[in-house]
Design a protein around this motif. Sequence first.
Motif, PDB file in Angstrom:
ATOM      1  N   UNK A   1      -9.559  13.840   5.109  1.00  9.64           N
ATOM      2  CA  UNK A   1      -9.642  12.548   3.857  1.00  9.64           C
ATOM      3  C   UNK A   1      -9.883  11.301   4.353  1.00  9.64           C
ATOM      4  N   UNK A   2     -10.647  10.734   3.881  1.00  4.47           N
ATOM      5  CA  UNK A   2     -10.921   9.147   4.133  1.00  4.47           C
ATOM      6  C   UNK A   2      -9.827   8.178   3.390  1.00  4.47           C
ATOM      7  N   UNK A   3      -9.236   7.536   3.931  1.00  5.22           N
ATOM      8  CA  UNK A   3      -8.116   6.585   3.480  1.00  5.22           C
ATOM      9  C   UNK A   3      -8.437   5.252   3.837  1.00  5.22           C
ATOM     10  N   UNK A   4      -8.529   4.349   2.888  1.00 11.08           N
ATOM     11  CA  UNK A   4      -8.885   3.055   3.153  1.00 11.08           C
ATOM     12  C   UNK A   4      -7.974   1.943   3.067  1.00 11.08           C
ATOM     13  N   UNK A   5      -7.877   0.955   4.036  1.00 12.20           N
ATOM     14  CA  UNK A   5      -7.017   0.000   3.948  1.00 12.20           C
ATOM     15  C   UNK A   5      -7.773  -1.334   4.085  1.00 12.20           C
ATOM     16  N   UNK A   6      -7.491  -2.281   2.945  1.00 11.83           N
ATOM     17  CA  UNK A   6      -7.927  -3.495   2.877  1.00 11.83           C
ATOM     18  C   UNK A   6      -6.858  -4.762   2.815  1.00 11.83           C
ATOM     19  N   UNK A   7      -7.289  -5.875   3.249  1.00  8.23           N
ATOM     20  CA  UNK A   7      -6.371  -6.800   3.500  1.00  8.23           C
ATOM     21  C   UNK A   7      -7.131  -8.128   3.303  1.00  8.23           C
ATOM     22  N   UNK A   8      -6.167  -9.389   2.582  1.00 11.28           N
ATOM     23  CA  UNK A   8      -6.787 -10.680   2.416  1.00 11.28           C
ATOM     24  C   UNK A   8      -5.412 -11.424   2.939  1.00 11.28           C
ATOM     25  N   UNK A  29      -8.078   7.287  -0.995  1.00 12.13           N
ATOM     26  CA  UNK A  29      -6.980   6.464  -1.266  1.00 12.13           C
ATOM     27  C   UNK A  29      -7.240   5.178  -0.796  1.00 12.13           C
ATOM     28  N   UNK A  30      -7.005   3.866  -1.222  1.00 10.91           N
ATOM     29  CA  UNK A  30      -7.003   2.743  -0.757  1.00 10.91           C
ATOM     30  C   UNK A  30      -5.484   2.112  -0.782  1.00 10.91           C
ATOM     31  N   UNK A  31      -5.184   1.523   0.188  1.00  6.56           N
ATOM     32  CA  UNK A  31      -4.095   0.677   0.249  1.00  6.56           C
ATOM     33  C   UNK A  31      -4.459  -0.879   0.779  1.00  6.56           C
ATOM     34  N   UNK A  32      -3.547  -1.550   0.453  1.00 12.42           N
ATOM     35  CA  UNK A  32      -3.662  -2.883   0.524  1.00 12.42           C
ATOM     36  C   UNK A  32      -2.856  -3.930   0.723  1.00 12.42           C
ATOM     37  N   UNK A  42       3.627  -5.266   7.152  1.00 13.53           N
ATOM     38  CA  UNK A  42       2.612  -5.242   6.043  1.00 13.53           C
ATOM     39  C   UNK A  42       2.951  -3.684   5.574  1.00 13.53           C
ATOM     40  N   UNK A  43       3.274  -3.878   4.047  1.00  5.64           N
ATOM     41  CA  UNK A  43       3.865  -2.845   3.315  1.00  5.64           C
ATOM     42  C   UNK A  43       2.757  -1.707   3.208  1.00  5.64           C
ATOM     43  N   UNK A  44       1.481  -2.476   2.654  1.00  3.15           N
ATOM     44  CA  UNK A  44       0.259  -1.666   2.564  1.00  3.15           C
ATOM     45  C   UNK A  44      -0.228  -0.628   3.827  1.00  3.15           C
ATOM     46  N   UNK A  45      -0.125  -1.309   4.858  1.00  3.53           N
ATOM     47  CA  UNK A  45      -0.434  -0.671   6.177  1.00  3.53           C
ATOM     48  C   UNK A  45       0.703   0.369   6.664  1.00  3.53           C
ATOM     49  N   UNK A  46       1.733   0.065   6.191  1.00  6.39           N
ATOM     50  CA  UNK A  46       3.050   1.091   6.523  1.00  6.39           C
ATOM     51  C   UNK A  46       2.801   2.257   5.554  1.00  6.39           C
ATOM     52  N   UNK A  47       2.213   1.960   4.532  1.00  8.28           N
ATOM     53  CA  UNK A  47       1.896   3.189   3.474  1.00  8.28           C
ATOM     54  C   UNK A  47       0.815   4.238   3.979  1.00  8.28           C
ATOM     55  N   UNK A  48       0.001   3.334   4.763  1.00  2.00           N
ATOM     56  CA  UNK A  48      -1.285   4.035   5.271  1.00  2.00           C
ATOM     57  C   UNK A  48      -0.686   5.031   6.239  1.00  2.00           C
ATOM     58  N   UNK A  49       0.146   4.415   7.216  1.00  2.00           N
ATOM     59  CA  UNK A  49       0.788   5.161   8.324  1.00  2.00           C
ATOM     60  C   UNK A  49       1.396   6.446   7.684  1.00  2.00           C
ATOM     61  N   UNK A  50       2.051   6.164   6.613  1.00  2.47           N
ATOM     62  CA  UNK A  50       2.729   7.639   6.013  1.00  2.47           C
ATOM     63  C   UNK A  50       1.755   8.664   5.368  1.00  2.47           C
ATOM     64  N   UNK A  51       0.673   8.096   4.999  1.00  2.00           N
ATOM     65  CA  UNK A  51      -0.360   9.163   4.389  1.00  2.00           C
ATOM     66  C   UNK A  51      -1.377   9.819   5.462  1.00  2.00           C
ATOM     67  N   UNK A  52      -1.259   9.016   6.339  1.00  2.00           N
ATOM     68  CA  UNK A  52      -2.429   9.547   7.404  1.00  2.00           C
ATOM     69  C   UNK A  52      -2.060  11.144   8.118  1.00  2.00           C
ATOM     70  N   UNK A  53      -2.867  11.882   7.884  1.00  4.12           N
ATOM     71  CA  UNK A  53      -2.753  13.168   8.458  1.00  4.12           C
ATOM     72  C   UNK A  53      -3.850  13.569   9.618  1.00  4.12           C
ATOM     73  N   UNK A  54      -3.706  14.635  10.405  1.00  5.49           N
ATOM     74  CA  UNK A  54      -4.561  14.968  11.509  1.00  5.49           C
ATOM     75  C   UNK A  54      -5.832  15.367  10.783  1.00  5.49           C
ATOM     76  N   UNK A  55      -6.945  14.877  11.115  1.00  7.70           N
ATOM     77  CA  UNK A  55      -8.257  15.024  10.628  1.00  7.70           C
ATOM     78  C   UNK A  55      -8.874  14.041   9.740  1.00  7.70           C
ATOM     79  N   UNK A  56      -7.825  13.137   9.249  1.00  4.49           N
ATOM     80  CA  UNK A  56      -8.072  12.088   8.292  1.00  4.49           C
ATOM     81  C   UNK A  56      -9.011  10.902   9.075  1.00  4.49           C
ATOM     82  N   UNK A  57      -9.645  10.237   8.181  1.00  7.56           N
ATOM     83  CA  UNK A  57     -10.091   9.003   8.967  1.00  7.56           C
ATOM     84  C   UNK A  57      -9.647   7.903   8.038  1.00  7.56           C
TER      85      UNK A  57
END
Length: 188
Positions: A1-8, A29-32, A42-57
């Motif tokens: 699964x492709x999981x996106x992260x954006x930040x300003x 999924x996109x977290x920001x 960074x709360x969004x980046x913490x959520x990214x870490x929780x959602x990432x699984x082996x094989x994801x990008x």
Amino acid sequence: MLIGYARVSTNDQTLNLQEDALKSAGCAKIFSDKISGSTSDRPGLSKVREHLRKGDTLVIWRLDRLGRSIKNLIDWVGYLDQQGVSLKSLTESIDTSSPSGKLIFHIFSSLAEFEKNLIRERTNAGLSAARARGRIGGRPEVLNGDKKKLALKLYHSKEHTIKEICSMMEISKPTLYNYVKNESKKHE
């Protein structure tokens, strides 16, 4: 699964450009975050870490959206690698799912760190040269010498409130307090 992260960095900036690019890249999924990159929490980046699984990008718009420093970026890539997750940066066309992608990431990281150090070095050299010529950095003072003395006299007389003094002198409270602080430093 492709999981996106954006930040300003600030609330004044918009995530639209990054989010559009991440959607176009196929992110499910996109977290920001709307927070400075120098902030480690960074709360969004913490959520990214929780959602990432082996094989994801993990897909990012640009490398500097993910890491605060080269060391931080390399730590992230190391963490992702341990989890079996790849990193894809759209702007730099980096994809760590291949050995050549990992190599390019490390080269880009090294160049970015080198550039940051050069900028810091040039800035410090410029400031030193300016000081040697007698230039002092910072904003120009709001009040001239006589008006500053009057503001300090009003402050020390304790006949007026801080708000009244600032209103009369057309200065902010921090400016008045800086004048008071600098005056006390001269008498030390």
